[in-house]
Design a protein around this motif. Sequence first.
Motif, PDB file in Angstrom:
ATOM      1  N   MET A   1      27.315 -63.642  47.530  1.00 50.50           N
ATOM      2  CA  MET A   1      27.012 -62.256  47.883  1.00 50.50           C
ATOM      3  C   MET A   1      27.999 -61.780  48.955  1.00 50.50           C
ATOM      4  O   MET A   1      28.157 -62.424  49.980  1.00 50.50           O
ATOM      5  CB  MET A   1      25.583 -62.187  48.408  1.00 50.50           C
ATOM      6  N   MET A   2      28.657 -60.658  48.700  1.00 51.95           N
ATOM      7  CA  MET A   2      29.632 -60.114  49.640  1.00 51.95           C
ATOM      8  C   MET A   2      28.905 -59.443  50.804  1.00 51.95           C
ATOM      9  O   MET A   2      28.027 -58.614  50.594  1.00 51.95           O
ATOM     10  CB  MET A   2      30.525 -59.094  48.935  1.00 51.95           C
ATOM     11  N   ASP A   3      29.283 -59.804  52.011  1.00 49.68           N
ATOM     12  CA  ASP A   3      28.674 -59.157  53.167  1.00 49.68           C
ATOM     13  C   ASP A   3      29.559 -58.004  53.651  1.00 49.68           C
ATOM     14  O   ASP A   3      30.651 -57.767  53.125  1.00 49.68           O
ATOM     15  CB  ASP A   3      28.364 -60.164  54.283  1.00 49.68           C
ATOM     16  N   GLU A   4      29.057 -57.318  54.663  1.00 51.04           N
ATOM     17  CA  GLU A   4      29.746 -56.134  55.176  1.00 51.04           C
ATOM     18  C   GLU A   4      31.137 -56.458  55.727  1.00 51.04           C
ATOM     19  O   GLU A   4      32.086 -55.701  55.532  1.00 51.04           O
ATOM     20  CB  GLU A   4      28.872 -55.483  56.259  1.00 51.04           C
ATOM     21  N   THR A   5      31.266 -57.596  56.391  1.00 47.93           N
ATOM     22  CA  THR A   5      32.552 -57.990  56.954  1.00 47.93           C
ATOM     23  C   THR A   5      33.586 -58.215  55.848  1.00 47.93           C
ATOM     24  O   THR A   5      34.747 -57.802  55.973  1.00 47.93           O
ATOM     25  CB  THR A   5      32.385 -59.268  57.810  1.00 47.93           C
ATOM     26  N   GLU A   6      33.170 -58.866  54.770  1.00 48.00           N
ATOM     27  CA  GLU A   6      34.086 -59.079  53.646  1.00 48.00           C
ATOM     28  C   GLU A   6      34.471 -57.750  52.992  1.00 48.00           C
ATOM     29  O   GLU A   6      35.632 -57.549  52.623  1.00 48.00           O
ATOM     30  CB  GLU A   6      33.440 -59.992  52.600  1.00 48.00           C
ATOM     31  N   PHE A   7      33.490 -56.850  52.855  1.00 49.54           N
ATOM     32  CA  PHE A   7      33.761 -55.521  52.294  1.00 49.54           C
ATOM     33  C   PHE A   7      34.853 -54.819  53.096  1.00 49.54           C
ATOM     34  O   PHE A   7      35.865 -54.380  52.557  1.00 49.54           O
ATOM     35  CB  PHE A   7      32.483 -54.678  52.270  1.00 49.54           C
ATOM     36  N   TRP A   8      34.640 -54.720  54.418  1.00 47.69           N
ATOM     37  CA  TRP A   8      35.614 -54.030  55.261  1.00 47.69           C
ATOM     38  C   TRP A   8      36.943 -54.773  55.298  1.00 47.69           C
ATOM     39  O   TRP A   8      38.013 -54.146  55.395  1.00 47.69           O
ATOM     40  CB  TRP A   8      35.067 -53.808  56.664  1.00 47.69           C
ATOM     41  N   GLY A   9      36.922 -56.098  55.191  1.00 40.79           N
ATOM     42  CA  GLY A   9      38.159 -56.866  55.149  1.00 40.79           C
ATOM     43  C   GLY A   9      39.007 -56.497  53.936  1.00 40.79           C
ATOM     44  O   GLY A   9      40.232 -56.347  54.045  1.00 40.79           O
ATOM     45  N   LEU A  10      38.371 -56.337  52.780  1.00 41.38           N
ATOM     46  CA  LEU A  10      39.096 -55.923  51.575  1.00 41.38           C
ATOM     47  C   LEU A  10      39.670 -54.518  51.737  1.00 41.38           C
ATOM     48  O   LEU A  10      40.820 -54.258  51.382  1.00 41.38           O
ATOM     49  CB  LEU A  10      38.165 -55.966  50.361  1.00 41.38           C
ATOM     50  N   VAL A  11      38.861 -53.612  52.281  1.00 44.06           N
ATOM     51  CA  VAL A  11      39.317 -52.232  52.487  1.00 44.06           C
ATOM     52  C   VAL A  11      40.519 -52.210  53.431  1.00 44.06           C
ATOM     53  O   VAL A  11      41.537 -51.573  53.141  1.00 44.06           O
ATOM     54  CB  VAL A  11      38.159 -51.362  53.040  1.00 44.06           C
ATOM     55  N   ASP A  12      40.393 -52.927  54.547  1.00 47.84           N
ATOM     56  CA  ASP A  12      41.462 -52.930  55.550  1.00 47.84           C
ATOM     57  C   ASP A  12      42.745 -53.574  55.036  1.00 47.84           C
ATOM     58  O   ASP A  12      43.841 -53.045  55.240  1.00 47.84           O
ATOM     59  CB  ASP A  12      41.008 -53.650  56.821  1.00 47.84           C
ATOM     60  N   SER A  13      42.616 -54.711  54.380  1.00 50.15           N
ATOM     61  CA  SER A  13      43.824 -55.394  53.912  1.00 50.15           C
ATOM     62  C   SER A  13      44.529 -54.570  52.836  1.00 50.15           C
ATOM     63  O   SER A  13      45.763 -54.536  52.799  1.00 50.15           O
ATOM     64  CB  SER A  13      43.504 -56.808  53.417  1.00 50.15           C
ATOM     65  N   GLN A  86      39.679 -45.658  55.331  1.00 49.81           N
ATOM     66  CA  GLN A  86      40.303 -45.724  56.655  1.00 49.81           C
ATOM     67  C   GLN A  86      39.775 -46.883  57.484  1.00 49.81           C
ATOM     68  O   GLN A  86      40.279 -47.160  58.566  1.00 49.81           O
ATOM     69  CB  GLN A  86      40.110 -44.407  57.413  1.00 49.81           C
ATOM     70  N   GLY A  87      38.745 -47.540  56.988  1.00 44.09           N
ATOM     71  CA  GLY A  87      38.230 -48.732  57.664  1.00 44.09           C
ATOM     72  C   GLY A  87      36.977 -48.461  58.467  1.00 44.09           C
ATOM     73  O   GLY A  87      36.558 -47.330  58.680  1.00 44.09           O
ATOM     74  N   ARG A  88      36.382 -49.555  58.892  1.00 49.30           N
ATOM     75  CA  ARG A  88      35.077 -49.511  59.559  1.00 49.30           C
ATOM     76  C   ARG A  88      35.085 -48.677  60.840  1.00 49.30           C
ATOM     77  O   ARG A  88      34.189 -47.886  61.081  1.00 49.30           O
ATOM     78  CB  ARG A  88      34.643 -50.936  59.860  1.00 49.30           C
ATOM     79  N   GLU A  89      36.102 -48.876  61.685  1.00 46.98           N
ATOM     80  CA  GLU A  89      36.131 -48.181  62.980  1.00 46.98           C
ATOM     81  C   GLU A  89      36.180 -46.663  62.790  1.00 46.98           C
ATOM     82  O   GLU A  89      35.415 -45.927  63.417  1.00 46.98           O
ATOM     83  CB  GLU A  89      37.324 -48.643  63.810  1.00 46.98           C
ATOM     84  N   VAL A  90      37.066 -46.206  61.917  1.00 46.43           N
ATOM     85  CA  VAL A  90      37.181 -44.763  61.684  1.00 46.43           C
ATOM     86  C   VAL A  90      35.928 -44.246  60.988  1.00 46.43           C
ATOM     87  O   VAL A  90      35.375 -43.215  61.382  1.00 46.43           O
ATOM     88  CB  VAL A  90      38.449 -44.439  60.854  1.00 46.43           C
ATOM     89  N   PHE A  91      35.455 -44.965  59.977  1.00 53.57           N
ATOM     90  CA  PHE A  91      34.274 -44.526  59.235  1.00 53.57           C
ATOM     91  C   PHE A  91      33.052 -44.422  60.145  1.00 53.57           C
ATOM     92  O   PHE A  91      32.396 -43.382  60.207  1.00 53.57           O
ATOM     93  CB  PHE A  91      33.996 -45.490  58.073  1.00 53.57           C
ATOM     94  N   GLU A  92      32.742 -45.496  60.858  1.00 54.68           N
ATOM     95  CA  GLU A  92      31.552 -45.497  61.734  1.00 54.68           C
ATOM     96  C   GLU A  92      31.719 -44.494  62.877  1.00 54.68           C
ATOM     97  O   GLU A  92      30.767 -43.829  63.271  1.00 54.68           O
ATOM     98  CB  GLU A  92      31.282 -46.902  62.273  1.00 54.68           C
TER      99      GLU A  92
END
Length: 173
Positions: A1-13, A86-92
Amino acid sequence: MMDETEFWGLVDSARETADGDPEDQSDVLVERLSQLDPDAVLDFARHFEARSDRAYRWDLWGAAWVLLGGVSDDAFEAFRFWLIGQGREVFEGALHEPDALAELLDDFDDQVDGDCEDLGFAADEAYERLTGAALPELGLPGPPDEPEGVAIDFENDRELAERYPRLWERFRI
């Protein structure tokens, strides 16, 4: 199961590999998701859709309106997809305070940025590549009928300037 950190890691990379180009980021993301198993792609799609639904808010739509000089319903969906990209920091940060996008976005070109419909369909494309079938229902609640919060009069420049002073100063004056 993909967690939130893995999700954002894919988006960022994917964004970093694409050097910030939203369309290239979509292509990179499809390639990366296509290397995972179908269940992981479904997990990614669930994370993505849940965030898009979370961002379906009047205050964020107003910020997009100021950034882009007007945003239709479809364009606001593409903006939300781009914002996730744009990634977690910008999104949140944007969800916490939409006017903070004035500081959260280093560079912003309204001809390229703020719009990435393809990003919202990266999981669909990767899943189809992997399985030959369309992405199934994700088992999430349907998107809200109306944006969350209090409606904004997008045609009222004074109201927009007051609600989004930093965005207005940086992108509209």
